[in-house]
Design an enzyme around this catalytic site. Structure first.
Site, mmCIF file in Angstrom:
data_model
loop_
_atom_site.group_PDB
_atom_site.id
_atom_site.type_symbol
_atom_site.label_atom_id
_atom_site.label_comp_id
_atom_site.label_asym_id
_atom_site.label_seq_id
_atom_site.Cartn_x
_atom_site.Cartn_y
_atom_site.Cartn_z
ATOM 1 N N ASP A 129 -6.432 7.600 1.158
ATOM 2 C CA ASP A 129 -5.842 6.239 0.942
ATOM 3 C C ASP A 129 -6.882 5.374 1.320
ATOM 4 O O ASP A 129 -7.413 5.404 2.413
ATOM 5 C CB ASP A 129 -4.624 6.086 1.710
ATOM 6 C CG ASP A 129 -3.812 4.973 1.720
ATOM 7 O OD1 ASP A 129 -4.323 3.546 1.067
ATOM 8 O OD2 ASP A 129 -2.461 4.714 1.998
ATOM 9 N N HIS A 139 -1.089 7.607 -0.189
ATOM 10 C CA HIS A 139 -0.268 6.296 -0.223
ATOM 11 C C HIS A 139 0.971 6.257 -1.085
ATOM 12 O O HIS A 139 1.276 6.867 -1.774
ATOM 13 C CB HIS A 139 -0.813 4.952 -0.795
ATOM 14 C CG HIS A 139 -0.492 3.725 -0.379
ATOM 15 N ND1 HIS A 139 -0.800 3.188 0.924
ATOM 16 C CD2 HIS A 139 0.404 2.847 -1.094
ATOM 17 C CE1 HIS A 139 -0.216 2.021 0.971
ATOM 18 N NE2 HIS A 139 0.579 1.907 -0.050
ATOM 19 N N SER A 182 2.933 -0.068 4.244
ATOM 20 C CA SER A 182 2.057 -0.671 3.336
ATOM 21 C C SER A 182 2.184 -2.267 3.654
ATOM 22 O O SER A 182 1.817 -2.530 4.797
ATOM 23 C CB SER A 182 2.363 -0.344 1.784
ATOM 24 O OG SER A 182 1.334 -0.599 1.083
#
Length: 310
Positions: A247, A277, A153
């Protein structure tokens, strides 16, 4: 709007529901302190412990940047992994991804160095990037072995930024493994639109985190903020990108892969079907996530050996 009831399997829905019981979807509307407390509690609830042959040592770089170094009892000294955690550059730290890094060490045999970079809003951009680069420079001086960059991320964003700014370095990274990274792609197209309301992360969430990190600065064209803003994708290390289908960030990976390949580099993108995610925390409960984590570990190991088999 995708039909997530069909895209996402029962095991993944159970993971989503468990996550939401600790980290509600409206968490970004809370104050920073409360967001961090909620996130830290969630991470503790999902902590899976260490492989029995892995130990960890916490220290700091120059007395300023905390790091945690993971070592396996029978190490593979071909490489070291520099890992940057996720959390939107607002959340997380050495504890939030502690078990992930321990398992990455146990699987690959490499030392894994987890970097506790400075967080927003106390330290806005480019603080996190500066710490990431400082950690890379420190690792380059400390280790006489290949360096593999990795992160998930926001941490994937930092790993990629380091890759861009370490080109030409005497110890340029041997590779990078980016896990559902946010790379600053086009928010008006692709997955940003198709999966704008995906479980676990929405496009609104992405915009919130980016806005907090920028803190009102004009970051257009700033490669240390958005690696996709670069105009030169040559000489980047071999790159493996692994994303979740459900996502909003998935399209960033596709664009990043395509630009590296167009510039003559090596890059491959795996879009894990039916995942969301943050699925690293589901690696012990969701077969799809477990398979993806194995793919990630294999990629890190291969790049550490300077081997490209894609």
């Amino acid at each position: 709007m995708p039909d997530y009831s069909k895209l996402i399997d029962a095991e993944t829905w159970a993971f989503i529901e468990r996550t939401n019981s600790f980290y509600p979807a409206d968490t970004v509307d809370h104050g920073i302190g409360e967001q961090r407390a909620i996130y830290d509690r969630m991470c503790r609830e999902f902590h899976a412990g260490y492989p029995e042959n892995v130990t960890a040592e916490t220290m700091s770089i120059g007395g300023r940047i905390p790091v945690r170094i993971y070592r396996r009892a029978q190490p593979d000294n071909a490489a070291v992994v520099l890992y940057f955690h996720g959390g939107g550059c607002i959340l997380g730290g050495l504890d939030s991804h502690d078990d992930v890094c321990a398992e990455l060490c146990g699987s690959t045999g490499y030392e894994v160095v987890s970097v506790d970079y400075r967080l927003v809003p106390e330290h806005t951009h480019p603080a996190a990037f500066d710490d990431a680069m400082a950690a890379f420079d420190w690792a380059s001086a400390r280790y006489d072995r290949a360096i593999v960059l990795a992160g998930d991320s926001a941490g994937g964003n930092l790993a990629a930024a380091v890759a861009h700014f370490s080109r030409g370095h005497a110890r340029a990274p041997a590779g990078q493994v980016l896990i559902y990274p946010g790379l600053g792609g086009d928010e008006t197209a692709g997955s940003y639109v198709e999966h704008a309301e995906a479980p676990m992360l929405t496009t609104r969430d992405v915009q919130y985190y980016a806005g907090m990190r920028a803190a009102g600065r004009d970051v257009a064209g700033d490669v240390s903020f958005s690696p996709l803003a670069d105009t030169d994708f040559s000489m980047l290390p071999p790159t493996v990108i692994v994303t979740a289908q459900c996502d909003p960030l998935a399209s960033d990976a596709e664009a990043y892969r395509d630009r590296i390949v167009a510039a003559g580099g090596r890059a491959v993108w795996f879009d894990e079907q039916g995942l969301v995610h943050g699925y690293l925390r589901a690696r012990h409960s969701v077969p799809r996530a477990a398979a993806s984590f194995s793919r990630i570990c294999d990629a890190v190991h291969a790049l550490g050996q300077r081997h490209w088999h894609y």
